[in-house]
Design an enzyme around this catalytic site. Structure first.
Site, PDB file in Angstrom:
ATOM      1  N   ASP A  56       5.479 -12.921 -65.563  1.00 28.99           N
ATOM      2  CA  ASP A  56       5.410 -13.447 -64.702  1.00 28.99           C
ATOM      3  C   ASP A  56       3.964 -13.072 -63.345  1.00 28.99           C
ATOM      4  O   ASP A  56       4.023 -13.809 -63.198  1.00 28.99           O
ATOM      5  CB  ASP A  56       7.206 -14.334 -64.420  1.00 28.99           C
ATOM      6  CG  ASP A  56       7.203 -14.800 -65.325  1.00 28.99           C
ATOM      7  OD1 ASP A  56       6.714 -15.740 -65.693  1.00 28.99           O
ATOM      8  OD2 ASP A  56       8.530 -15.134 -64.140  1.00 28.99           O
TER       9      ASP A  56
ATOM     10  N   ASP B  59      12.026 -21.087 -73.056  1.00 29.93           N
ATOM     11  CA  ASP B  59      12.198 -19.961 -71.846  1.00 29.93           C
ATOM     12  C   ASP B  59      13.228 -18.967 -72.244  1.00 29.93           C
ATOM     13  O   ASP B  59      14.747 -19.836 -72.517  1.00 29.93           O
ATOM     14  CB  ASP B  59      11.868 -20.186 -70.453  1.00 29.93           C
ATOM     15  CG  ASP B  59      11.525 -19.250 -69.514  1.00 29.93           C
ATOM     16  OD1 ASP B  59      11.612 -18.457 -70.025  1.00 29.93           O
ATOM     17  OD2 ASP B  59      11.156 -19.488 -69.058  1.00 29.93           O
TER      18      ASP B  59
END
Ligand code: GLA
Length: 736
Positions: free
Chosen positions: A547, A477
């Site tokens: 997301d 990430d």
């Protein structure tokens, strides 16, 4: 010959009659691959000039030699009217340069002329350009894929002067299209709202797509497509399945820029490379800068054809497992279920439930390390949190293995929370300017990965993590963009190299880890889809597109995503309803089908599921497994696109041997009792017999079980599909 080409060539003819006396027959370079031809040549001034890019020409066709364009009144000299393969800024160039430099003595004029051929074949070439007086050499590399015709271009800029040279702007490549009317397609977005496909006519001026953020960014993606428009100079406008489309993408995960320029003389040029904003790359004598690659291609089958070429090219040439990447395991990810509240017992319980529905890979997300209980602390401290996992990760990993799954882990290596042991020990390890604030986002700052010690630290802890634990997968990430991008360990006039060295070091860590731990697969995530590009995809097997896991939003985002990237890398989790972002309620079957258009994952809190949910998920995961390869590696046809507030969306993928097709259909609202429109499929073998099987939903009574490809494509199939947020899916299998 198309009218516009006629115009183009008669323009050239006029030029020829003006300049024939001084013309010499220049070199011509021609590359052929797939259904396209690309050609360029050396004109009488010595410029390397584009000559042709489009549908494949006959093997024996000759290409007229390059001739420099004339002055246009006194305001536009041939330096600016003549398109170049890689234009230096100098001699009165007003269009976008590929290369702009400052010499140590203040001279800033750069005129690149053909110097020599370093190598050349029918699908590749290396051409060396040189400034007309200074010792600056640029080697342009061309390599065309023989199947797709996608051309890889890059440049290597070398300083053989006795003094340093500052590169202020460096493109990876420039592309020139024939004069015509065009529509530009490009992708923009934001956090939780990536992959919006924008389409607009290209008009005079320049359209700039870029990231100044240090990484690829959510706000725009380094991909473009340019479709030929209908109108006065061409018969057919390009659309989803027809007409001419030129497309390209940058293989770079740092700040980037693409400029689509319609010059005042109606020429169209695309220049793409490092973002020149705040850019500076000093080349000492003898040094060179090798740019990343700008890939581009041509399709005569609309945007659909362009994206199919790109998908196959990515699978065959870009991804780490190319040319034959394995379909992605169906994953379970803990993030939306537990957020930072991960512990051994809780994760084991989720793992058991995930295994019961046929999940292949269990991934523990954020929260397992350091003092990471919220996003305020712990980033940088990559040791297992002893309260949450008193015996390390081994018991959980063993449990996951015993359930028949492999194990994956979330990491965010390039970041640090100021509240961490790492930051307390090495406060100088982050991007910053001395004495200036260090702006935080999500309570974190960016490690200065351009520094060799930081680079080695990151590779070291990851190597140890992978050596000590049986980990099959990393979700890598990257949750913020840059601020205060100082790099004060190097001399002031070298600090802007941070934009290049940071990303190079990232790539080298990824490459080394993959070499040392060949079974480990990696996902590129950046708060969703903030780092998706053909550069990172060389080292990562998949990406997290957003997301935002709302299944309805995802249908639209997946539509945009697949214009540039293959569904193989498009991870799509099924999460809880009502959705946390939109409050939208949808059925589990609808959520499953939305995610099954890409590489399926489950991210719901399985502790809240009932028996019926487990049964539905198990049935659909089994169905997915049986057709996954077709979905993620086949030919994608967008039969109805969800854009412009459409109520409908349908995709079809056809396996490469045409033996199987899988169709997903969605209706987000049925209004005024309208039935679902007839579906005429594409890409089947018209003479083969295909058998219909339903994954979810049904068609009108009397639909045949088996019919020819011609029947499914011409007669079509009528679905029984209505209501709000309803979905259906079926497969067709060729009968032997
Ligand atoms: C980012 C990712 C999410 C999740 C969180 C964890 O937002 O995109 O999927 O991993 O970080 O903090």
């Amino acid at each position: 010959m198309k009218t516009s080409y006629k115009l183009y060539f008669s323009f050239l003819f006029v030029l020829l009659t003006f300049s024939l006396s001084s013309a010499q027959t220049g070199e011509i370079f021609r590359l052929d691959g797939g259904n396209s031809t690309y050609a360029f040549g050396v004109n009488e001034r010595g410029d390397l000039q584009p000559l042709y890019w489009g549908g494949r020409l006959g093997a024996h066709d000759s290409i007229p030699p390059a001739h420099s364009f004339p002055e246009m009144a006194s305001f536009d000299s041939p330096a600016t009217t003549t398109p170049q393969e890689y234009a230096g800024w100098g001699a009165g160039l007003f269009t976008e340069p590929a290369l702009k430099v400052s010499f140590a003595d203040g001279n800033r004029d750069l005129v690149l002329h053909f110097f020599k051929i370093a190598s050349s074949s029918s699908n590749s070439a290396e051409i060396v350009l040189k400034d007309i007086s200074r010792e600056i050499y640029v080697t342009l590399a061309y390599s065309m894929d023989s199947e797709s015709g996608i051309l890889a271009r890059s440049a290597s800029i070398e300083n053989r002067e006795k003094q340093p040279v500052l590169i202020e702007q460096a493109a990876f490549a420039q592309w020139t299209l024939p004069p015509a009317h065009y529509t530009l397609s490009y992708l923009t977005g934001r956090w939780a709202g990536e992959w919006t496909l924008n389409q607009e006519p290209i008009q005079g001026g320049a359209r700039v797509l870029e990231s100044r953020r240090g990484s690829t960014g959510h706000q725009a993606n380094p991909w473009f497509a340019i479709s030929r428009e209908g109108g006065r100079d061409t018969a057919t406008a390009a659309d989803e399945e027809h007409g001419e489309v030129w497309f390209g993408a940058l293989a770079w995960s740092g700040s980037w820029r693409m400029t689509v320029e319609h010059t005042q003389l109606d020429a169209l040029r695309v220049t793409g490379g490092f973002n020149p904003f705040d850019f500076g790359y000093k080349l000492k004598p003898g040094e060179h800068l090798d740019t990343p690659i700008f890939y581009a291609g041509y399709s005569a089958h609309g945007l659909g054809g362009a994206s199919r070429l790109l998908h196959h090219f990515e699978l065959a040439h870009i991804l780490p497992q190319a040319p034959d990447p394995k379909p992605r395991p169906v994953i379970y990810n803990s993030w939306e279920a537990t957020e930072f509240k991960v512990d051994e017992a809780g994760q084991m319980a989720l793992a058991e439930k995930a295994a019961s529905i046929g999940v292949d890979r269990f991934v523990m997300d954020d929260g397992w390390f350091g003092k990471r209980n919220t996003d305020h602390a712990g980033l940088g401290d990559w040791y297992v949190n002893p309260e949450k996992f008193p015996h390390g990760l081994k018991p959980l990993i063993d449990k996951v293995h015993s359930l028949g799954m492999d194990f994956g882990l979330w990491i965010e290596p390039e970041m640090v929370n100021p509240d961490s042991d790492l930051y307390r020990k090495h406060p100088d390890w982050v991007l910053n300017f001395s004495g200036r604030p260090r702006s935080e986002s999500r309570n974190q700052v960016v490690l200065s990965l351009a520094r060799p010690d930081v680079r080695d630290y990151i590779e070291g802890f990851l190597d140890k993590l992978l050596t000590d634990n049986d980990i099959a997968f990393l979700k890598w990430d990257y949750n913020r963009n840059w601020s205060e991008p100082g790099w004060e360990q190097v001399p002031a006039d070298e600090q802007k190299r941070v934009y290049v060295e940071f990303v190079r070091n990232l790539y080298s860590i990824l490459a080394n880890l993959r070499k040392k731990h060949p079974k480990v697969e990696i996902e590129s995530c950046s708060g969703g889809g903030g780092r998706v590009d053909l550069g990172i995809l060389h080292y990562t097997d998949e990406v997290w597109p957003s997301d935002n896991t709302d299944p309805f939003d995802r249908i639209l985002m997946q539509d945009g995503f697949t214009y540039a990237y293959t569904p193989q890398i498009m991870m799509a989790w099924v999460t809880d309803s009502p959705h946390w972002l939109n409050g939208r309620s949808t059925s589990l079957a609808y959520r499953m089908l939305s995610s099954m258009q890409g590489s399926l994952g489950i991210g719901a809190n399985l502790n809240h599921w009932g028996d019926e949910d487990f049964a539905t998920a198990k049935r659909l995961i089994a169905a997915y497994h049986s057709v996954q390869k077709t979905i993620v590696q086949g030919d994608l046809y967008r039969l109805m696109n969800p854009r412009d507030n459409s109520e409908l969306s349908v995709t079809e993928t056809v396996s490469n041997d045409k033996g199987q097709a899988v169709v997903f259909a969605f209706v987000n609202a049925t209004n005024k009792g309208r039935g679902f429109p007839l579906l005429q499929l594409r890409g089947l073998d018209p003479t083969a017999e295909y058998k219909l099987s339903w994954i979810e939903g049904k068609s009108w009574p009397d639909t045949p079980d088996t019919a020819s490809g011609a029947w499914w494509m011409n007669h079509g199939i009528q679905l029984m599909l209505k209501g709000d947020y309803q979905a259906a899916a079926f497969r067709l299998d060729r009968q032997r």
